[in-house]
Design a protein around this motif. Structure first.
Motif, PDB file in Angstrom:
ATOM      1  N   ILE A 149       0.837  -1.204   0.000  1.00 40.79           N
ATOM      2  CA  ILE A 149       0.000   0.000   0.000  1.00 40.79           C
ATOM      3  C   ILE A 149       0.873   1.256   0.000  1.00 40.79           C
ATOM      4  N   LEU A 150       1.978   1.226   0.777  1.00 41.44           N
ATOM      5  CA  LEU A 150       2.907   2.359   0.795  1.00 41.44           C
ATOM      6  C   LEU A 150       3.498   2.592  -0.592  1.00 41.44           C
ATOM      7  N   VAL A 153       0.923   4.322  -2.739  1.00 40.74           N
ATOM      8  CA  VAL A 153       0.770   5.743  -2.369  1.00 40.74           C
ATOM      9  C   VAL A 153       1.905   6.564  -2.971  1.00 40.74           C
ATOM     10  N   ILE A 154       3.142   6.066  -2.850  1.00 38.62           N
ATOM     11  CA  ILE A 154       4.293   6.756  -3.437  1.00 38.62           C
ATOM     12  C   ILE A 154       4.143   6.839  -4.953  1.00 38.62           C
ATOM     13  N   VAL A 156       1.343   6.930  -6.763  1.00 37.11           N
ATOM     14  CA  VAL A 156       0.341   7.955  -7.103  1.00 37.11           C
ATOM     15  C   VAL A 156       0.944   9.352  -6.968  1.00 37.11           C
ATOM     16  N   ALA A 157       1.727   9.574  -5.891  1.00 36.14           N
ATOM     17  CA  ALA A 157       2.357  10.880  -5.690  1.00 36.14           C
ATOM     18  C   ALA A 157       3.357  11.178  -6.812  1.00 36.14           C
ATOM     19  N   THR A 271      -0.187  -6.278  -2.281  1.00 39.81           N
ATOM     20  CA  THR A 271      -1.484  -5.924  -1.693  1.00 39.81           C
ATOM     21  C   THR A 271      -2.476  -7.064  -1.894  1.00 39.81           C
TER      22      THR A 271
END
Length: 327
Positions: A149-150, A153-154, A156-157, A271
């Protein structure tokens, strides 16, 4: 007879992956050009996503089927192939100038994520003091759902910052004389995705059966056969781009694909199902980090990768494959 069918399935799967990625790239790039996006950004995003789609399909299929070793080693093997063989062969064809945004923005992300991956997989065994008490096939760590998940998130950023940068640096390149019709773009993208997903399933199934029949470990199969097959789109795309003088797209494709592999593919795969990592895979991750530093030094040398450096990179890859087979 069974092994021949598995080999045929593997070849058909690779063909579907490559052709599907080709259609996906063509359709997506045609759409991107309508928005005047710079070539290096297209390489880092649209082309990188399309050429990384085979790795995504294979690793996701492997995670669903519980073949964790293929899921992880496919990513490590693909990134090594991209850095050493793809960039090496492109540099042999033509010296590769490396643009400043790649060195300042994208390459540090690639290195940072590689270090993060090593930390997540190796540190638990290091802290317990028994990392080197294991054999190469023993599980020593895990890419957990939290880590996955981390990574997402990275990812997407990272994409958000790329899009923002693309908006700031729109190009005024001339439109194609006969732009691709919108319906054809959609058809190519959808058919390409279908071929990629189906080909990924076929590759994993065939590779697993071949590995069992030949007495090979899934790690070795993922690091060699599967990684090479799923990296062919990057090789073909980058070589063609270099021959056409689009070296920015060639380098962006490789670095972007590696970032996609580490963040999106491992993120999605872990995930879905946490990925157990053995000592051999940790070793491959460390080799990937060292290779990334070597290629960075080549990039910093006069801001380009020369033909001589390309030959060195190809030789390093061959040596690493020999080490993996002996190991």
């Amino acid at each position: 007879m069974g092994i021949l069918l598995d080999i045929l399935l593997l070849l058909v799967g690779f063909a579907a992956l490559i052709k599907g990625a080709d259609w996906f790239v063509d359709g997506s790039a045609a759409v991107a050009r309508r928005f005047h996006v710079p070539g290096v950004i297209i390489g880092l995003t649209i082309v990188a996503m399309g050429t990384s789609a085979p790795e995504l399909a294979v690793s996701t299929s492997a995670a669903i089927q519980g073949s964790n070793e293929i899921a992880f080693s496919n990513v490590a093997g693909s990134n090594l192939f991209n850095l050493l063989m793809v960039l090496g062969i492109v540099a042999i064809v033509r010296d590769i100038p490396v643009e400043k945004p790649i060195l300042k923005r994208d390459y540090p992300v690639n290195l940072g994520v590689t270090v993060m991956l090593i930390c997540f997989t190796a540190l638990p065994a290091v802290f317990s003091g028994d990392l080197f008490s294991h054999s190469m096939g023993d599980e020593v760590g895990k890419v957990s759902r939290i880590c996955g998940i981390l990574c997402l998130v990275i990812f997407v950023a990272y994409i958000f910052f790329l899009i923002r940068d693309a908006k700031k640096n729109k190009t005024e390149e001339e439109e194609e004389e006969t732009p691709m019709p919108a319906w054809k773009c959609v058809v190519l993208i959808l058919v390409g995705i279908g071929c990629i997903v189906g080909g990924g399933e076929a590759v994993v199934y065939g590779a697993k059966n071949i590995a069992l029949a030949a007495g090979m470990s899934e790690t070795l199969v993922g690091l060699t056969i599967v990684a090479l097959g799923t990296s062919l789109p990057e090789l073909v795309t980058s070589v063609v781009a270099a021959k056409k003088g689009q070296t920015g797209m060639a380098v962006g494709n490789v670095i972007g694909s590696n970032i996609f592999n580490l963040l999106l593919i491992l993120g999605v795969s872990s995930t879905i199902h946490p990925i157990g990592v053995n000592l051999a895979s940790v070793c491959d991750s460390c080799i990937l980090f060292v290779v990334s530093l070597v290629v960075l030094l080549f990039c910093l040398n006069n801001k380009k990768i020369t033909r001589g450096e390309g030959i060195i990179m190809v030789l390093i890859y061959m040596a690493d494959m020999a080490f993996a087979i002996v190991r």
